[in-house]
Design an enzyme around this catalytic site. Structure first.
Site, PDB file in Angstrom:
ATOM      1  N   SER A 109      26.591  31.243  20.685  1.00 47.41           N
ATOM      2  CA  SER A 109      26.858  30.147  21.399  1.00 47.41           C
ATOM      3  C   SER A 109      27.676  30.708  22.554  1.00 47.41           C
ATOM      4  CB  SER A 109      27.865  29.226  20.489  1.00 47.41           C
ATOM      5  OG  SER A 109      27.758  27.886  21.144  1.00 47.41           O
ATOM      6  N   GLU A 207      18.071  30.167  22.641  1.00 46.12           N
ATOM      7  CA  GLU A 207      18.288  28.861  21.565  1.00 46.12           C
ATOM      8  C   GLU A 207      19.539  28.244  22.389  1.00 46.12           C
ATOM      9  OE1 GLU A 207      21.571  28.098  19.917  1.00 46.12           O
ATOM     10  OE2 GLU A 207      22.474  29.824  20.986  1.00 46.12           O
ATOM     11  N   HIS A 277      22.220  27.052  16.605  1.00 46.14           N
ATOM     12  CA  HIS A 277      23.079  26.071  16.002  1.00 46.14           C
ATOM     13  C   HIS A 277      22.274  25.158  14.907  1.00 46.14           C
ATOM     14  CE1 HIS A 277      24.857  27.038  19.932  1.00 46.14           C
ATOM     15  NE2 HIS A 277      25.796  26.469  19.322  1.00 46.14           N
TER      16      HIS A 277
END
Length: 306
Positions: A109, A207, A277
């Site tokens: 992230s 992502e 995620h």
């Protein structure tokens, strides 16, 4: 390429929050999970700090990062969570300290900014994988996600195939190259900075989460116009959770957006990887060499530890 040393039973890992403040209850629930692996856990000095949407001041978060790399008793740094904030400390990171004390660094992230800057400055292979408070400490943490930490104890070639998830070939081909990338919004945020992602001759992983198609379109457009897509040797499309357009809004589908940006590239591109995620969350080393083969629908990734 600089490979970190593998973990041994009895080693101590450091847990810090270089971005947003972690859920402390989740963090505490995760500690026994690592202890069951035979690892000691040391929390960063400022792990409990809260400064708005940041886990303490920039100086405090940077201090925890430096202290963990400098301490010879700490063999790996596993981040508590992402959120926002790692880009703020990037200009003041002591990259020489990291290069002289290479060790396992694991997260995803917002940690994408650190993956990118540290790899490009030092050559250190780092890991895109589930984090302590935001993943390991939650009730829905998947057994397969937990299994990903095994790669830190023994060098092993990872093989991702349709045994793990259904994969969709966007462009056919075979390519072998270092793998880089991570969260798409963070990669886009590097453009125009001293830490701009270098994709030339690399396999690019992307992502993201909670981004509607037009925002993903915008980020891919930024990478495209910066030459980051055409320069890549191949692209791995990870998980894009909650990417549906808002109800009642006109929108392209996410698949349409990917087609617009990827279909004319003469490089292998595959989507559907459970990396990001999501649960289960498959962890991979970044910076090491990987091979994508769309005809066999597999990706082989060299070990991330020595």
């Amino acid at each position: 390429m600089l490979l970190p040393q593998r973990l041994q039973i009895g080693d101590t890992i450091g847990v810090i929050a270089p971005a947003g403040p972690p859920n402390i209850a989740n963090l505490k629930r995760a500690i026994p999970v690592f202890q069951k692996m035979g690892l000691g856990v040391r929390l960063g000095t400022h792990i409990n700090n809260v400064n708005g949407y940041l886990a303490g001041t920039d100086e405090e978060r940077l201090s925890d990062l430096h202290n963990m790399f400098a301490d010879p008793a700490i063999k790996a740094i596993i981040f508590a969570r992402g959120g926002y904030g790692t880009a703020r400390i990037a200009p003041n990171i002591n990259y020489n300290l990291i290069q002289q004390n290479p060790k396992i660094m694991w997260g995803y992230s917002d940690i994408t900014f650190l993956h990118t800057t540290i790899y490009q400055a030092t050559g250190l292979v780092t890991f895109h994988g589930p984090m302590v408070a935001s993943d390991v400490g939650k009730d829905n943490f998947h057994d397969l996600s937990l299994k990903q930490f095994e790669q830190l104890f023994e060098p092993a070639t990872l093989v991702y195939s349709e045994i793990a998830s259904k994969l969709t070939v966007i462009n056919h081909g075979i390519a072998t190259a270092p793998i880089v990338g991570g969260n798409l919004s963070l990669l886009a945020s590097t453009i125009g900075t001293p830490y701009e992602i270098d994709t030339k001759g690399k396999l690019l992983l992307i992502e993201d989460v909670d981004e509607v198609p037009y925002k993903i379109d915008g980020m891919l457009n930024q990478l495209k116009q910066a030459g980051k897509l055409a320069n890549a040797a191949g692209i791995l499309v990870g998980d894009f959770a909650n990417a549906e357009p808002k109800e009642g809004k006109h929108s392209l589908t996410l698949e349409h957006v990917f087609y617009d940006y990827f279909s004319n590239l003469l490089i292998p591109i595959v989507s559907g990887f459970k990396i990001g995620h999501c649960q289960p969350h498959f962890a991979i080393p970044l910076g090491t060499t990987a091979t994508i083969d769309t005809f066999r629908k597999i990706v082989k990734i060299d070990p991330g530890v020595r």
